[in-house]
Write an enzyme that holds these catalytic residues in place. Structure first.
Site, PDB file in Angstrom:
ATOM      1  N   GLU A 213      -6.861   4.707   7.740  1.00  0.00           N
ATOM      2  CA  GLU A 213      -6.621   6.122   7.432  1.00  0.00           C
ATOM      3  C   GLU A 213      -7.833   6.753   6.758  1.00  0.00           C
ATOM      4  OE1 GLU A 213      -2.899   5.509   5.425  1.00  0.00           O
ATOM      5  OE2 GLU A 213      -2.003   4.923   7.330  1.00  0.00           O
TER       6      GLU A 213
ATOM      7  N   GLY B 288       2.515   2.245  10.711  1.00  0.00           N
ATOM      8  CA  GLY B 288       3.474   3.341  10.574  1.00  0.00           C
ATOM      9  C   GLY B 288       4.173   3.714  11.868  1.00  0.00           C
TER      10      GLY B 288
ATOM     11  N   HIS C 241      -9.505   1.146   4.781  1.00  0.00           N
ATOM     12  CA  HIS C 241      -8.241   1.363   5.489  1.00  0.00           C
ATOM     13  C   HIS C 241      -8.474   2.316   6.661  1.00  0.00           C
ATOM     14  CE1 HIS C 241      -4.150   2.513   6.412  1.00  0.00           C
ATOM     15  NE2 HIS C 241      -3.773   1.412   5.772  1.00  0.00           N
TER      16      HIS C 241
ATOM     17  N   GLY D   4       2.904  -1.167   4.198  1.00  0.00           N
ATOM     18  CA  GLY D   4       2.985   0.252   3.900  1.00  0.00           C
ATOM     19  C   GLY D   4       4.423   0.659   3.604  1.00  0.00           C
ATOM     20  N   GLY D   5       5.086   1.215   4.582  1.00  0.00           N
ATOM     21  CA  GLY D   5       6.439   1.765   4.410  1.00  0.00           C
ATOM     22  C   GLY D   5       7.412   0.863   3.670  1.00  0.00           C
TER      23      GLY D   5
ATOM     24  N   SER E   6       3.427  -2.227  10.216  1.00  0.00           N
ATOM     25  CA  SER E   6       4.884  -2.294  10.417  1.00  0.00           C
ATOM     26  C   SER E   6       5.474  -3.665  10.085  1.00  0.00           C
ATOM     27  CB  SER E   6       5.251  -1.872  11.846  1.00  0.00           C
ATOM     28  OG  SER E   6       4.801  -0.545  12.086  1.00  0.00           O
TER      29      SER E   6
ATOM     30  N   ASN F 164       0.875  -1.171   0.000  1.00  0.00           N
ATOM     31  CA  ASN F 164       0.000   0.000   0.000  1.00  0.00           C
ATOM     32  C   ASN F 164       0.912   1.220   0.000  1.00  0.00           C
ATOM     33  OD1 ASN F 164      -1.751   2.079   0.462  1.00  0.00           O
ATOM     34  ND2 ASN F 164      -2.390   1.415   2.517  1.00  0.00           N
ATOM     35  N   TRP F 165       1.004   1.841  -1.163  1.00  0.00           N
ATOM     36  CA  TRP F 165       1.923   2.979  -1.284  1.00  0.00           C
ATOM     37  C   TRP F 165       1.363   4.242  -0.649  1.00  0.00           C
ATOM     38  CZ3 TRP F 165       4.699   3.034  -6.744  1.00  0.00           C
ATOM     39  CH2 TRP F 165       5.655   2.010  -6.760  1.00  0.00           C
ATOM     40  N   LYS F 166       0.085   4.204  -0.262  1.00  0.00           N
ATOM     41  CA  LYS F 166      -0.558   5.403   0.294  1.00  0.00           C
ATOM     42  C   LYS F 166      -0.327   6.585  -0.660  1.00  0.00           C
ATOM     43  CE  LYS F 166      -0.145   3.181   4.725  1.00  0.00           C
ATOM     44  NZ  LYS F 166      -0.076   3.273   6.182  1.00  0.00           N
TER      45      LYS F 166
ATOM     46  N   GLU G 179      -5.330  -4.987  10.312  1.00  0.00           N
ATOM     47  CA  GLU G 179      -4.329  -3.949  10.550  1.00  0.00           C
ATOM     48  C   GLU G 179      -4.625  -3.222  11.854  1.00  0.00           C
ATOM     49  OE1 GLU G 179      -2.349  -2.777   6.583  1.00  0.00           O
ATOM     50  OE2 GLU G 179      -3.949  -1.387   6.977  1.00  0.00           O
TER      51      GLU G 179
HETATM   52  P1  13P Z   1       3.074   0.303   7.606  1.00  0.00           P
HETATM   53  O1  13P Z   1       3.570  -1.008   7.010  1.00  0.00           O
HETATM   54  O2  13P Z   1       3.831   1.475   7.104  1.00  0.00           O
HETATM   55  O3  13P Z   1       2.935   0.218   9.074  1.00  0.00           O
HETATM   56  O4  13P Z   1       1.587   0.511   7.027  1.00  0.00           O
HETATM   57  C1  13P Z   1       0.691  -0.522   7.097  1.00  0.00           C
HETATM   58  C2  13P Z   1      -0.512  -0.168   6.321  1.00  0.00           C
HETATM   59  O5  13P Z   1      -1.255   0.726   6.692  1.00  0.00           O
HETATM   60  C3  13P Z   1      -0.774  -0.913   5.087  1.00  0.00           C
HETATM   61  O6  13P Z   1      -2.048  -0.665   4.608  1.00  0.00           O
END
Ligand code: 13P
Length: 256
Positions: A101, A177, A99, A238-239, A217, A13-15, A171
């Site tokens: 967010e 994050g 998600h 994510g990251g 994470s 997930n590149w956000k 999640e």
């Molecule tokens: P991180 O891997 O950066 O914690 O993000 C997880 C995420 O929100 C994937 O959708």
């Protein structure tokens, strides 16, 4: 993971990161690192405007493209929205919905998440449905009840046939994050409970076949332990999905 009954999926997930012009160099670097043959389904969910570039760059790389959100509406006067039909038309195979967010910053509720998942299924796109508890909910020992509620609401009215094309991602909000990962035991406990809820709703076979991912994470170091759990069938990253070597290392960790 239980590869006998379900497929392993590693989804990035590149956000709101990267740009379309950055995709080619990213994919060239990723290709160098990915194992052959691919040990799992690999997906990268980018901002919608970058999906065509991702598809072009991912073609010979066996990486599927996905979106990060979709409108619940089919079409019409909804300025700024992107429909499932429009995503399908440019070649998106997956799309994240619910998600945390989006729930937090865009006030999406469980009913909306359900409507979005249905809109995607109508157009043949696999929804990656996210659920997860806050730190307060975990501390109040509400995790399992809360996740069960989210899963039930998200899947409301979705047939067993459609469920076969759904992916659930657990999640925990406190792990996103933050560098603070759920322990393998914590993640397994919740993913097992999610499968239990699906079993109650649809029966043993559909529950056994649905892929449940962990996200929060997940990185090159902790992936193998998380993926070794029986009810964790992959990751939503994510990251670490923004770094070719790290993302490839997580893909490799499915090969166990
Ligand atoms: P991180 O891997 O950066 O914690 O993000 C997880 C995420 O929100 C994937 O959708």
């Amino acid at each position: 993971m239980n590869r006998k009954y379900r497929k392993a999926v590693i989804a990035g997930n590149w956000k709101m990161n990267q740009t379309a012009s950055g995709i080619r160099p990213f994919m060239d670097a990723l290709k160098e690192e990915l194992p052959q043959p691919r040990p799992c389904e690999i997906v990268l969910c980018t901002p919608a405007v970058m999906i065509p570039a991702m598809i072009r760059a991912g073609k010979d790389c066996k990486v599927a493209a996905g979106g990060q959100d979709v409108s619940k509406y089919e079409k019409g006067a909804y300025t700024g929205e992107i429909s499932a039909d429009q995503l399908a038309d440019i070649g998106a195979k997956y799309c994240i919905v619910g998600h945390s967010e989006r729930r937090q910053y865009h006030h999406e509720d469980d009913m909306l998440v359900n409507a979005k998942a249905k809109a995607l299924l109508e157009k043949g796109i696999t929804p990656i449905i996210c659920v997860g508890e806050s730190l307060e909910q975990r501390e109040m020992d509400l995790t399992i009840e809360y996740i069960a509620y989210q899963v039930k609401a998200a899947l409301y009215g979705i047939s067993a046939q459609q469920l076969r094309r759904c992916i659930i991602a657990y999640e925990p909000i406190w792990a996103i994050g933050t560098g603070r990962t759920a322990t393998a035991e914590q993640a397994q406990e919740v993913c097992e409970a999610i499968r239990g809820v699906i079993r109650k709703m649809y029966g043993a076979r559909p529950a056994r076949a649905v892929s449940i991912l962990y996200g929060g994470s997940m990185n090159a170091k902790n992936a193998a332990e998380l993926l070794a759990q029986p009810d964790i069938d992959g990751g939503l990253i994510g990251g670490a999905s923004l770094k070719p070597a790290d993302f490839a290392a997580i893909v490799k960790a499915t090969n166990q």
